[in-house]
Scaffold this motif. Structure first.
Motif, PDB file in Angstrom:
ATOM      1  N   VAL A 184       0.859  -1.178   0.000  1.00  0.00           N
ATOM      2  CA  VAL A 184       0.000   0.000   0.000  1.00  0.00           C
ATOM      3  C   VAL A 184       0.898   1.230   0.000  1.00  0.00           C
ATOM      4  O   VAL A 184       1.697   1.420   0.911  1.00  0.00           O
ATOM      5  N   GLU A 185       0.792   2.045  -1.045  1.00  0.00           N
ATOM      6  CA  GLU A 185       1.598   3.255  -1.155  1.00  0.00           C
ATOM      7  C   GLU A 185       0.921   4.453  -0.494  1.00  0.00           C
ATOM      8  O   GLU A 185       1.586   5.302   0.081  1.00  0.00           O
ATOM      9  N   GLU A 186      -0.396   4.530  -0.633  1.00  0.00           N
ATOM     10  CA  GLU A 186      -1.148   5.652  -0.077  1.00  0.00           C
ATOM     11  C   GLU A 186      -2.518   5.127   0.327  1.00  0.00           C
ATOM     12  O   GLU A 186      -3.137   4.357  -0.409  1.00  0.00           O
ATOM     13  N   TRP A 187      -3.009   5.536   1.489  1.00  0.00           N
ATOM     14  CA  TRP A 187      -4.311   5.056   1.941  1.00  0.00           C
ATOM     15  C   TRP A 187      -4.920   6.060   2.907  1.00  0.00           C
ATOM     16  O   TRP A 187      -4.557   6.123   4.063  1.00  0.00           O
ATOM     17  N   ASP A 188      -5.835   6.864   2.419  1.00  0.00           N
ATOM     18  CA  ASP A 188      -6.512   7.874   3.215  1.00  0.00           C
ATOM     19  C   ASP A 188      -8.014   7.587   3.119  1.00  0.00           C
ATOM     20  O   ASP A 188      -8.743   8.208   2.348  1.00  0.00           O
ATOM     21  N   ALA A 189      -8.463   6.582   3.901  1.00  0.00           N
ATOM     22  CA  ALA A 189      -9.837   6.085   3.825  1.00  0.00           C
ATOM     23  C   ALA A 189     -10.799   7.020   4.547  1.00  0.00           C
ATOM     24  O   ALA A 189     -11.201   6.789   5.682  1.00  0.00           O
ATOM     25  N   ARG A 190     -11.134   8.095   3.858  1.00  0.00           N
ATOM     26  CA  ARG A 190     -12.119   9.069   4.343  1.00  0.00           C
ATOM     27  C   ARG A 190     -12.761   9.685   3.109  1.00  0.00           C
ATOM     28  O   ARG A 190     -12.200   9.626   2.005  1.00  0.00           O
ATOM     29  N   THR A 191     -13.948  10.249   3.278  1.00  0.00           N
ATOM     30  CA  THR A 191     -14.602  10.934   2.165  1.00  0.00           C
ATOM     31  C   THR A 191     -13.647  12.008   1.651  1.00  0.00           C
ATOM     32  O   THR A 191     -13.168  12.836   2.424  1.00  0.00           O
ATOM     33  N   GLY A 192     -13.322  11.936   0.359  1.00  0.00           N
ATOM     34  CA  GLY A 192     -12.377  12.874  -0.253  1.00  0.00           C
ATOM     35  C   GLY A 192     -10.939  12.396  -0.235  1.00  0.00           C
ATOM     36  O   GLY A 192     -10.062  13.061  -0.774  1.00  0.00           O
ATOM     37  N   GLY A 193     -10.660  11.233   0.368  1.00  0.00           N
ATOM     38  CA  GLY A 193      -9.297  10.712   0.445  1.00  0.00           C
ATOM     39  C   GLY A 193      -8.864  10.006  -0.835  1.00  0.00           C
ATOM     40  O   GLY A 193      -9.654   9.802  -1.755  1.00  0.00           O
ATOM     41  N   ARG A 194      -7.586   9.632  -0.872  1.00  0.00           N
ATOM     42  CA  ARG A 194      -7.006   8.937  -2.032  1.00  0.00           C
ATOM     43  C   ARG A 194      -6.386   7.626  -1.591  1.00  0.00           C
ATOM     44  O   ARG A 194      -6.056   7.441  -0.419  1.00  0.00           O
ATOM     45  N   TRP A 195      -6.171   6.751  -2.579  1.00  0.00           N
ATOM     46  CA  TRP A 195      -5.521   5.480  -2.282  1.00  0.00           C
ATOM     47  C   TRP A 195      -4.679   5.047  -3.481  1.00  0.00           C
ATOM     48  O   TRP A 195      -4.934   5.456  -4.614  1.00  0.00           O
ATOM     49  N   ALA A 196      -3.667   4.213  -3.190  1.00  0.00           N
ATOM     50  CA  ALA A 196      -2.841   3.607  -4.240  1.00  0.00           C
ATOM     51  C   ALA A 196      -2.169   2.374  -3.656  1.00  0.00           C
ATOM     52  O   ALA A 196      -1.724   2.381  -2.509  1.00  0.00           O
ATOM     53  N   TYR A 197      -2.133   1.308  -4.450  1.00  0.00           N
ATOM     54  CA  TYR A 197      -1.417   0.101  -4.031  1.00  0.00           C
ATOM     55  C   TYR A 197      -0.860  -0.618  -5.248  1.00  0.00           C
ATOM     56  O   TYR A 197      -1.254  -0.336  -6.382  1.00  0.00           O
ATOM     57  N   THR A 198       0.070  -1.525  -4.994  1.00  0.00           N
ATOM     58  CA  THR A 198       0.699  -2.306  -6.052  1.00  0.00           C
ATOM     59  C   THR A 198       0.673  -3.774  -5.681  1.00  0.00           C
ATOM     60  O   THR A 198       0.975  -4.136  -4.536  1.00  0.00           O
TER      61      THR A 198
END
Length: 164
Positions: free
Chosen positions: A59-73
Motif C-alpha cells: 500500500v503506497e497511499e491510503w486515506d480512507a475518508r470521504t475525499g481521500g485517495r488510495w494507491a497500491y501495487t
C-alpha cells in the motif's frame, strides 16, 4: 454473464449483465459489518487479503475518508500491477464509494459502490457494483482474470475474519 465461484463456505456471485457497463459482486461473510468494513478501510488488514494468493501487495497511499485517495501495487516477481483511485464517500460500516483505476489502462476508470448489509447471526452480505465507462471496458475487465483475484481475495478475507 453470471458466475458463482468459491472453494470456501460462501459463494462469490459475479454478474456482468449483457448490454450494461457494470459488474455486480455479492459475497457473504461470517462476521459483522463492522469487521468486514474495517478490513476494507484499514490498510494493514487490506494488504493481508486483497487479491490472489500469488501476488504480494504494497500500500503506497491510503486515506480512507470521504475525499481521500488510495494507491497500491500487487507484485509477482518482476511484474508490478499498480492501482489507484479516490474515496468519494466513506459511510462507516455501511458504504464505500470509490474510483478504481489500473495504471496499465489509465483511461479505464470504474466507479465502485460497496454496501455492507447486516445479516442475522452477526453475519454480513457485501454487495459491490463496479461501473465502467462502456460495456467494452467492463468486458475487458472481466476478461482480465479478475474473477480469480476476487474469489481468492475473499477466501483470504474469510481467513482473516476468522482469526483473533
Amino acid at each position: 454473464m453470471s458466475t458463482n465461484t468459491s472453494t470456501s463456505t460462501h459463494e462469490t456471485t459475479i454478474e456482468a449483465p449483457e448490454g450494461v457497463p457494470w459488474i455486480d459482486l455479492v459475497r457473504e461473510f461470517d462476521a459483522p459489518p463492522e469487521k468486514v468494513f474495517r478490513a476494507h478501510v484499514d490498510p494493514e488488514l487490506l494488504a493481508r487479503w486483497l487479491g490472489p494468493r500469488d501476488l504480494e501487495m504494497t500500500v503506497e497511499e491510503w486515506d480512507a475518508r470521504t475525499g481521500g485517495r488510495w494507491a497500491y501495487t500487487h507484485r509477482r516477481g518482476e511484474d508490478a500491477f499498480e492501482f489507484y483511485g479516490s474515496f468519494h464517500e466513506i459511510r462507516e460500516n455501511e458504504r464505500i464509494v470509490q474510483t478504481f483505476t489500473y495504471a496499465g489502462f489509465p483511461d479505464g476508470v470504474a466507479l465502485e459502490i460497496a454496501r455492507f448489509e447486516a445479516l442475522p447471526g452477526g453475519r454480513t452480505r457485501l454487495v459491490n457494483r463496479s461501473i465502467g465507462s462502456s460495456v467494452e471496458e467492463r468486458d475487458a475487465m472481466v476478461a482480465s482474470g479478475m474473477e480469480h483475484g476476487i474469489v481468492e481475495g475473499y477466501e483470504k478475507l474469510d481467513e482473516l475474519l476468522a482469526g483473533p
